[in-house]
Design a protein around this motif. Structure first.
Motif, PDB file in Angstrom:
ATOM      1  N   VAL A  55     -57.210 -32.840  37.726  1.00 56.88           N
ATOM      2  CA  VAL A  55     -57.196 -33.409  39.079  1.00 56.88           C
ATOM      3  C   VAL A  55     -57.732 -34.839  39.097  1.00 56.88           C
ATOM      4  O   VAL A  55     -57.121 -35.711  39.710  1.00 56.88           O
ATOM      5  CB  VAL A  55     -57.962 -32.492  40.062  1.00 56.88           C
ATOM      6  N   PRO A  56     -58.841 -35.162  38.430  1.00 59.18           N
ATOM      7  CA  PRO A  56     -59.292 -36.559  38.442  1.00 59.18           C
ATOM      8  C   PRO A  56     -58.277 -37.511  37.803  1.00 59.18           C
ATOM      9  O   PRO A  56     -58.118 -38.645  38.245  1.00 59.18           O
ATOM     10  CB  PRO A  56     -60.589 -36.532  37.634  1.00 59.18           C
ATOM     11  N   TYR A  57     -57.582 -37.056  36.778  1.00 59.75           N
ATOM     12  CA  TYR A  57     -56.586 -37.900  36.126  1.00 59.75           C
ATOM     13  C   TYR A  57     -55.405 -38.172  37.063  1.00 59.75           C
ATOM     14  O   TYR A  57     -54.864 -39.277  37.082  1.00 59.75           O
ATOM     15  CB  TYR A  57     -56.089 -37.254  34.832  1.00 59.75           C
ATOM     16  N   ILE A  58     -55.022 -37.178  37.831  1.00 59.00           N
ATOM     17  CA  ILE A  58     -53.933 -37.363  38.795  1.00 59.00           C
ATOM     18  C   ILE A  58     -54.351 -38.340  39.877  1.00 59.00           C
ATOM     19  O   ILE A  58     -53.575 -39.211  40.284  1.00 59.00           O
ATOM     20  CB  ILE A  58     -53.511 -35.999  39.393  1.00 59.00           C
ATOM     21  N   ASP A  59     -55.593 -38.255  40.324  1.00 57.58           N
ATOM     22  CA  ASP A  59     -56.090 -39.195  41.336  1.00 57.58           C
ATOM     23  C   ASP A  59     -56.050 -40.630  40.819  1.00 57.58           C
ATOM     24  O   ASP A  59     -55.614 -41.538  41.513  1.00 57.58           O
ATOM     25  CB  ASP A  59     -57.519 -38.825  41.750  1.00 57.58           C
ATOM     26  N   VAL A  60     -56.509 -40.825  39.607  1.00 56.98           N
ATOM     27  CA  VAL A  60     -56.497 -42.173  39.015  1.00 56.98           C
ATOM     28  C   VAL A  60     -55.067 -42.671  38.860  1.00 56.98           C
ATOM     29  O   VAL A  60     -54.764 -43.837  39.144  1.00 56.98           O
ATOM     30  CB  VAL A  60     -57.234 -42.163  37.653  1.00 56.98           C
ATOM     31  N   MET A  61     -54.172 -41.802  38.434  1.00 52.22           N
ATOM     32  CA  MET A  61     -52.779 -42.193  38.252  1.00 52.22           C
ATOM     33  C   MET A  61     -52.151 -42.610  39.583  1.00 52.22           C
ATOM     34  O   MET A  61     -51.418 -43.592  39.655  1.00 52.22           O
ATOM     35  CB  MET A  61     -51.982 -41.039  37.639  1.00 52.22           C
ATOM     36  N   LEU A  62     -52.430 -41.888  40.649  1.00 57.52           N
ATOM     37  CA  LEU A  62     -51.881 -42.239  41.959  1.00 57.52           C
ATOM     38  C   LEU A  62     -52.436 -43.570  42.461  1.00 57.52           C
ATOM     39  O   LEU A  62     -51.710 -44.379  43.041  1.00 57.52           O
ATOM     40  CB  LEU A  62     -52.155 -41.124  42.958  1.00 57.52           C
ATOM     41  N   VAL A  63     -53.708 -43.825  42.226  1.00 54.52           N
ATOM     42  CA  VAL A  63     -54.293 -45.111  42.612  1.00 54.52           C
ATOM     43  C   VAL A  63     -53.629 -46.248  41.839  1.00 54.52           C
ATOM     44  O   VAL A  63     -53.265 -47.280  42.402  1.00 54.52           O
ATOM     45  CB  VAL A  63     -55.823 -45.102  42.397  1.00 54.52           C
ATOM     46  N   LEU A  64     -53.433 -46.069  40.530  1.00 51.98           N
ATOM     47  CA  LEU A  64     -52.760 -47.095  39.729  1.00 51.98           C
ATOM     48  C   LEU A  64     -51.321 -47.303  40.185  1.00 51.98           C
ATOM     49  O   LEU A  64     -50.835 -48.438  40.229  1.00 51.98           O
ATOM     50  CB  LEU A  64     -52.799 -46.714  38.249  1.00 51.98           C
ATOM     51  N   LEU A  65     -50.636 -46.239  40.533  1.00 55.66           N
ATOM     52  CA  LEU A  65     -49.270 -46.350  41.025  1.00 55.66           C
ATOM     53  C   LEU A  65     -49.220 -47.190  42.292  1.00 55.66           C
ATOM     54  O   LEU A  65     -48.373 -48.072  42.434  1.00 55.66           O
ATOM     55  CB  LEU A  65     -48.686 -44.955  41.278  1.00 55.66           C
ATOM     56  N   ILE A  66     -50.133 -46.945  43.199  1.00 55.41           N
ATOM     57  CA  ILE A  66     -50.177 -47.720  44.444  1.00 55.41           C
ATOM     58  C   ILE A  66     -50.479 -49.184  44.155  1.00 55.41           C
ATOM     59  O   ILE A  66     -49.844 -50.085  44.713  1.00 55.41           O
ATOM     60  CB  ILE A  66     -51.212 -47.108  45.414  1.00 55.41           C
ATOM     61  N   ILE A  67     -51.416 -49.445  43.257  1.00 53.35           N
ATOM     62  CA  ILE A  67     -51.748 -50.828  42.906  1.00 53.35           C
ATOM     63  C   ILE A  67     -50.534 -51.537  42.331  1.00 53.35           C
ATOM     64  O   ILE A  67     -50.217 -52.664  42.704  1.00 53.35           O
ATOM     65  CB  ILE A  67     -52.932 -50.860  41.924  1.00 53.35           C
ATOM     66  N   PHE A  68     -49.815 -50.899  41.407  1.00 57.18           N
ATOM     67  CA  PHE A  68     -48.638 -51.529  40.805  1.00 57.18           C
ATOM     68  C   PHE A  68     -47.519 -51.730  41.820  1.00 57.18           C
ATOM     69  O   PHE A  68     -46.789 -52.715  41.767  1.00 57.18           O
ATOM     70  CB  PHE A  68     -48.142 -50.719  39.603  1.00 57.18           C
ATOM     71  N   MET A  69     -47.364 -50.781  42.749  1.00 51.25           N
ATOM     72  CA  MET A  69     -46.320 -50.936  43.764  1.00 51.25           C
ATOM     73  C   MET A  69     -46.626 -52.108  44.697  1.00 51.25           C
ATOM     74  O   MET A  69     -45.720 -52.803  45.137  1.00 51.25           O
ATOM     75  CB  MET A  69     -46.172 -49.629  44.562  1.00 51.25           C
ATOM     76  N   VAL A  70     -47.888 -52.330  44.979  1.00 50.43           N
ATOM     77  CA  VAL A  70     -48.268 -53.428  45.866  1.00 50.43           C
ATOM     78  C   VAL A  70     -48.158 -54.771  45.150  1.00 50.43           C
ATOM     79  O   VAL A  70     -47.706 -55.755  45.724  1.00 50.43           O
ATOM     80  CB  VAL A  70     -49.702 -53.201  46.406  1.00 50.43           C
ATOM     81  N   THR A  71     -48.537 -54.824  43.878  1.00 54.93           N
ATOM     82  CA  THR A  71     -48.542 -56.100  43.160  1.00 54.93           C
ATOM     83  C   THR A  71     -47.192 -56.485  42.578  1.00 54.93           C
ATOM     84  O   THR A  71     -46.979 -57.655  42.284  1.00 54.93           O
ATOM     85  CB  THR A  71     -49.579 -56.085  42.029  1.00 54.93           C
ATOM     86  N   ALA A  72     -46.263 -55.559  42.412  1.00 56.70           N
ATOM     87  CA  ALA A  72     -44.967 -55.882  41.802  1.00 56.70           C
ATOM     88  C   ALA A  72     -44.189 -56.946  42.574  1.00 56.70           C
ATOM     89  O   ALA A  72     -43.671 -57.887  41.967  1.00 56.70           O
ATOM     90  CB  ALA A  72     -44.134 -54.616  41.630  1.00 56.70           C
ATOM     91  N   PRO A  73     -44.076 -56.875  43.891  1.00 54.93           N
ATOM     92  CA  PRO A  73     -43.349 -57.945  44.588  1.00 54.93           C
ATOM     93  C   PRO A  73     -44.036 -59.305  44.485  1.00 54.93           C
ATOM     94  O   PRO A  73     -43.371 -60.329  44.474  1.00 54.93           O
ATOM     95  CB  PRO A  73     -43.331 -57.480  46.045  1.00 54.93           C
ATOM     96  N   ILE A  74     -45.338 -59.318  44.380  1.00 55.21           N
ATOM     97  CA  ILE A  74     -46.072 -60.572  44.262  1.00 55.21           C
ATOM     98  C   ILE A  74     -45.791 -61.223  42.917  1.00 55.21           C
ATOM     99  O   ILE A  74     -45.610 -62.434  42.825  1.00 55.21           O
ATOM    100  CB  ILE A  74     -47.582 -60.318  44.447  1.00 55.21           C
TER     101      ILE A  74
END
Length: 147
Positions: A19-38
């Motif tokens: 569960v902690p690994y899934i939480d970290v993965m989801l946070v990283l996914l959100i970060i990459f989705m936000v920074t990709a257009p930039i």
């Protein structure tokens, strides 16, 4: 003494709590989705069209020296374009440092179609003076629709 009391031994649990690994993965996914257009933003340049061979897929990402419609110079190193216009001397200095570290890295010029030929040649001469062995030119494919 305490003969009736027997101590129970616990068996070790061989499960991994993911569960902690899934939480970290989801946070990283959100970060990459936000920074990709930039990261993918660059200088708006209307490239001339032409049939040309693309760079090999196994080559390093090219250093892109851009000239926009106003004649301002920009440098894009591995997807990180400069936000402020550069002078020719600044372009030469930065490219010379990159080529000194990675001599096999390709360098291409991305010039707006409205720019005089003289500006493109001046940039190419500056890049070759900075130690670039060969300079490529970026084009759009003729079948690509203009935006």
């Amino acid at each position: 003494m305490n003969q009736g009391y027997q101590r129970k031994r616990r068996r070790p649990v061989a499960e991994i709590n993911v569960v902690p690994y899934i939480d970290v993965m989801l946070v990283l996914l959100i970060i990459f989705m936000v920074t990709a257009p930039i990261v993918t933003q660059g200088v708006k340049v209307e490239l001339p069209q032409g049939n040309a061979e693309p760079l090999p897929a196994d080559s390093k990402p090219p250093v892109i020296a851009s000239i926009d419609a106003q004649g301002e110079y920009f440098l894009d190193v591995g997807g990180a374009p400069s936000q402020q216009p550069l002078t020719l001397d600044e372009v030469a200095t930065r490219v010379a440092a990159i080529i000194q570290l990675e001599p096999e890295r390709p360098v291409v010029v991305k010039g707006d179609r409205a720019i005089p030929y003289e500006n493109v040649i001046q940039l190419m001469v500056t890049l070759q003076g900075a130690g670039v062995p060969s300079v490529g030119l970026m084009t759009d494919s003729p079948d690509k629709e203009s935006k």
